[in-house]
Design a protein around this motif. Structure first.
Motif, mmCIF file in Angstrom:
data_model
loop_
_atom_site.group_PDB
_atom_site.id
_atom_site.type_symbol
_atom_site.label_atom_id
_atom_site.label_comp_id
_atom_site.label_asym_id
_atom_site.label_seq_id
_atom_site.Cartn_x
_atom_site.Cartn_y
_atom_site.Cartn_z
ATOM 1 N N ARG A 69 0.860 -1.179 0.000
ATOM 2 C CA ARG A 69 0.000 0.000 0.000
ATOM 3 C C ARG A 69 0.900 1.234 0.000
ATOM 4 N NH1 ARG A 69 -3.960 -1.025 3.859
ATOM 5 N NH2 ARG A 69 -2.363 -0.910 5.448
ATOM 6 N N ASP A 70 0.662 2.138 -0.935
ATOM 7 C CA ASP A 70 1.425 3.379 -0.971
ATOM 8 C C ASP A 70 1.114 4.204 0.274
ATOM 9 O OD1 ASP A 70 2.836 3.074 -3.421
ATOM 10 O OD2 ASP A 70 0.991 3.478 -4.515
ATOM 11 N N ASN A 71 2.160 4.785 0.850
ATOM 12 C CA ASN A 71 1.992 5.538 2.091
ATOM 13 C C ASN A 71 2.654 6.916 2.041
ATOM 14 O OD1 ASN A 71 4.671 4.854 2.167
ATOM 15 N ND2 ASN A 71 4.471 3.391 3.849
ATOM 16 N N GLY A 72 3.054 7.341 0.852
ATOM 17 C CA GLY A 72 3.670 8.647 0.712
ATOM 18 C C GLY A 72 5.146 8.673 1.043
ATOM 19 N N ARG A 73 5.709 7.541 1.435
ATOM 20 C CA ARG A 73 7.136 7.467 1.752
ATOM 21 C C ARG A 73 7.901 6.902 0.560
ATOM 22 N NH1 ARG A 73 6.546 4.879 7.812
ATOM 23 N NH2 ARG A 73 5.470 6.663 8.738
#
Length: 196
Positions: free
Chosen positions: A110-114
């Motif tokens: 899941r993409d998490n902005g990191r």
């Protein structure tokens, strides 16, 4: 412990198939292993082709109905065991296609902005058992790194949270001096004594 063994070779007379049998033999003698499932991608006629377009959106791949059974297998497993030959310095396209389709956003990560996403398959580990015609030492010597280990261990499995990843790379397997029995017994012993 539940094992999902993903076998990727079109020939059941192959050395890869002999390694699969040793995985199963050792695992069945291990009281810590309570469940074993085998996914034979060629026998299953698994479709490795990744398709997304106006009708099949990439963001919906983790809900693809035809892959529900395979998602359930991965969720069930504590350890994924991959058995395959090395073709052109990498796993077969069939196995890479399986990974393309299964480790999708929403299921594998899941993409998490990191910089790196959140791996959604944390808590699972893996074993990769591969065979090749050339000597196993050719990669660090000729290519300055082991592209196969980087691909499977870091770029794919670690990306979705699967770690640690144990590798058995067996080279010179088409040679009569390939010490096949010794290598087969090494795999058998590993799974017979596997603790976690």
């Amino acid at each position: 412990m539940n094992l999902l063994v993903i076998y990727t070779h079109p020939n059941h007379q192959s050395l890869s198939y002999a390694f699969l049998q040793k995985v199963l033999e050792g695992s069945r003698e291990n009281p810590r292993i309570s469940g074993i499932q085998v996914l034979d991608l060629y026998a299953e006629s698994f479709d490795p082709v990744l398709v997304y377009n106006e009708e099949k959106r990439r963001r919906d791949m983790h809900r693809e109905p035809s892959l529900a059974k395979y998602r359930e297998q991965i969720q069930w497993a504590d350890k994924l065991v991959f058995v395959y030959p090395i073709f052109w310095g990498r796993p077969p396209a069939m196995l890479l296609g399986y990974i393309d389709r299964m480790f999708s956003s929403g299921f594998g990560y899941r993409d998490n902005g990191r910089l790196l996403p959140e791996g959604l398959l944390k808590g699972k580990s893996a074993v990769c058992i591969s065979t090749m015609k050339g000597p196993e030492r050719i990669y660090p010597w000729f290519y300055l790194n082991n592209a196969h280990k980087v691909l499977m261990g870091r770029a794919l499995l670690r990306y979705v949270g699967i770690r640690p990843v144990k590798f058995f790379e067996f080279g010179s397997m088409e040679s009569p001096k390939g010490r096949h029995e010794k290598k087969l017994n090494k795999v058998y012993t590993y799974f017979k004594n596997l603790e976690h």
